[in-house]
Motif scaffolding. Structure first.
Motif, PDB file in Angstrom:
ATOM      1  N   ARG A 270      43.837   0.379  74.250  1.00 20.60           N
ATOM      2  CA  ARG A 270      44.255  -1.105  73.902  1.00 20.60           C
ATOM      3  C   ARG A 270      43.363  -2.028  74.678  1.00 20.60           C
ATOM      4  O   ARG A 270      42.981  -3.061  73.824  1.00 20.60           O
ATOM      5  CB  ARG A 270      45.727  -1.451  74.410  1.00 20.60           C
ATOM      6  CG  ARG A 270      46.328  -2.483  74.117  1.00 20.60           C
ATOM      7  CD  ARG A 270      46.421  -2.815  72.813  1.00 20.60           C
ATOM      8  NE  ARG A 270      47.186  -4.022  72.439  1.00 20.60           N
ATOM      9  CZ  ARG A 270      47.289  -4.730  71.407  1.00 20.60           C
ATOM     10  NH1 ARG A 270      46.310  -4.288  70.375  1.00 20.60           N
ATOM     11  NH2 ARG A 270      48.057  -5.897  71.097  1.00 20.60           N
ATOM     12  N   HIS A 273      40.056  -2.083  72.774  1.00 16.72           N
ATOM     13  CA  HIS A 273      40.023  -2.858  71.415  1.00 16.72           C
ATOM     14  C   HIS A 273      40.240  -4.648  71.502  1.00 16.72           C
ATOM     15  O   HIS A 273      39.571  -5.097  70.900  1.00 16.72           O
ATOM     16  CB  HIS A 273      41.351  -2.177  70.623  1.00 16.72           C
ATOM     17  CG  HIS A 273      41.398  -2.783  69.224  1.00 16.72           C
ATOM     18  ND1 HIS A 273      40.405  -2.776  68.337  1.00 16.72           N
ATOM     19  CD2 HIS A 273      42.712  -3.431  68.693  1.00 16.72           C
ATOM     20  CE1 HIS A 273      41.087  -3.356  67.019  1.00 16.72           C
ATOM     21  NE2 HIS A 273      42.119  -3.835  67.431  1.00 16.72           N
ATOM     22  N   ASP A 281      42.490   0.497  68.288  1.00 17.07           N
ATOM     23  CA  ASP A 281      43.181   0.802  69.731  1.00 17.07           C
ATOM     24  C   ASP A 281      43.785   2.169  69.955  1.00 17.07           C
ATOM     25  O   ASP A 281      44.722   2.423  70.739  1.00 17.07           O
ATOM     26  CB  ASP A 281      44.344  -0.367  69.949  1.00 17.07           C
ATOM     27  CG  ASP A 281      45.618  -0.075  68.885  1.00 17.07           C
ATOM     28  OD1 ASP A 281      45.239   0.880  68.129  1.00 17.07           O
ATOM     29  OD2 ASP A 281      46.486  -0.637  68.786  1.00 17.07           O
TER      30      ASP A 281
END
Length: 308
Positions: A270, A273, A281
């Motif tokens: 996460r 990203h 992600d």
């Protein structure tokens, strides 16, 4: 010379996603260069720093897959144990008349031990203490009220070539004024301690949030004034929530909660990203991001965190 990076958290609360992003990028920057990672605990302020937070931070880094080669809990890497080291360099500044005693506000003195945050006042413009005569200072010193000590900011343009944001030039004297290097209670201030530690620990790469970019010229100047070589600086974007920069007070985003709900690979994916390092992600181990790491991929603007 091999790269030396560092983790340098302040144990004043549990880490949050914003901390983890900065730590991840610092680790990737260093490991991508085949460098050595140092873990330093910036626990200068005894009123704010807690052992329980320091232990949690170390555990969180291990959980995330971010290792280090030397550092905490070795006491040589805890700022609270390095007062004698800082005093040596403080005395050098004092002998060169680069610092002076200051009897200004208590709130300013207390804030000096922590890294500055956006919007916080960092100096007292035109501090009257800088203009006191020797006799006036002697009278105040004999009065029994201990002073803080301020450094006379250099009146010169200092440029830091940031590895992510490019050239950043600042005249500390005109833009910030003089700043505290030792509080009235004897606690050494953030700017001095960080500069001395980066110099003595051989740090060559400093990666941290862009809110500390304004500290880089002062730290570069201090290190070079004390006879060292300043590291390369790479500042990174901040994660932002509804209230701006994420803080430790946003408990819903703390690692204590994240670790109950997510695997480390999910958190790393996460974060990668959000900052632009990964196209999706999808869960990924931190070590698997090393081959593709590049500052060219990292966003320059702050990164909004959209909670689901």
């Amino acid at each position: 010379m091999s790269a030396v990076g560092r983790f340098a958290p302040s144990p004043s609360g549990y880490m949050h996603l914003g901390n983890l992003l900065a730590m991840l990028l610092a680790w990737l920057d260093c490991r991508a260069l085949g460098g050595e990672m140092v873990f330093r605990m910036e626990d200068l302020d005894p009123a704010r720093s807690k052992r329980v937070y320091a232990e949690a931070m170390a555990d969180d880094l291990r959980w995330l897959g971010l290792d280090w080669d030397r550092g905490w809990p070795d006491p040589d890497y805890a700022q609270s144990k390095r007062g004698a080291v800082y005093d040596t360099y403080f005395q050098q500044l004092k002998d060169r008349e680069l610092v002076y005693p200051c009897w200004c506000t208590r709130s300013e003195r207390l804030a000096a031990a922590s890294a500055p945050h956006p919007g916080e006042k960092e100096h007292d413009s035109g501090c009257r203490c800088a203009r006191l005569s020797r006799d006036e200072r002697e009278v105040l010193l004999r009065g029994g009220k201990p002073p803080a000590w301020k450094l006379r900011s250099p009146d010169a343009a200092i440029t830091v070539n940031d590895g992510h944001y490019g050239a950043f030039t600042q005249n500390p004297a005109r833009e910030l004024g003089d700043f505290i290097v030792r509080r009235a209670d004897g606690v050494f201030a953030y700017q001095l301690a960080v500069s001395v530690d980066d110099m003595l620990m051989g740090v060559t790469r400093v990666v941290r949030g862009r809110d500390l970019l304004s500290s880089a010229p002062r730290q570069k100047w201090l290190i070079e004034t004390l006879g060292g070589t300043a590291p390369d600086y790479c500042h990174c974007p901040l994660l932002t929530g509804g209230a701006g920069k994420l803080s430790k007070r946003l408990g819903s985003l703390s690692t204590q909660v994240l670790r109950q709900e997510y695997r480390p690979e999910e958190v790393v994916g996460r974060l990668a990203h959000l900052c632009g390092l990964a196209d999706s992600d999808a869960p990924v181990a931190a070590r698997d991001l090393i081959p593709g790491f590049s500052w060219e991929k990292i966003a320059k603007g702050d990164v909004p965190l959209h909670e689901e």
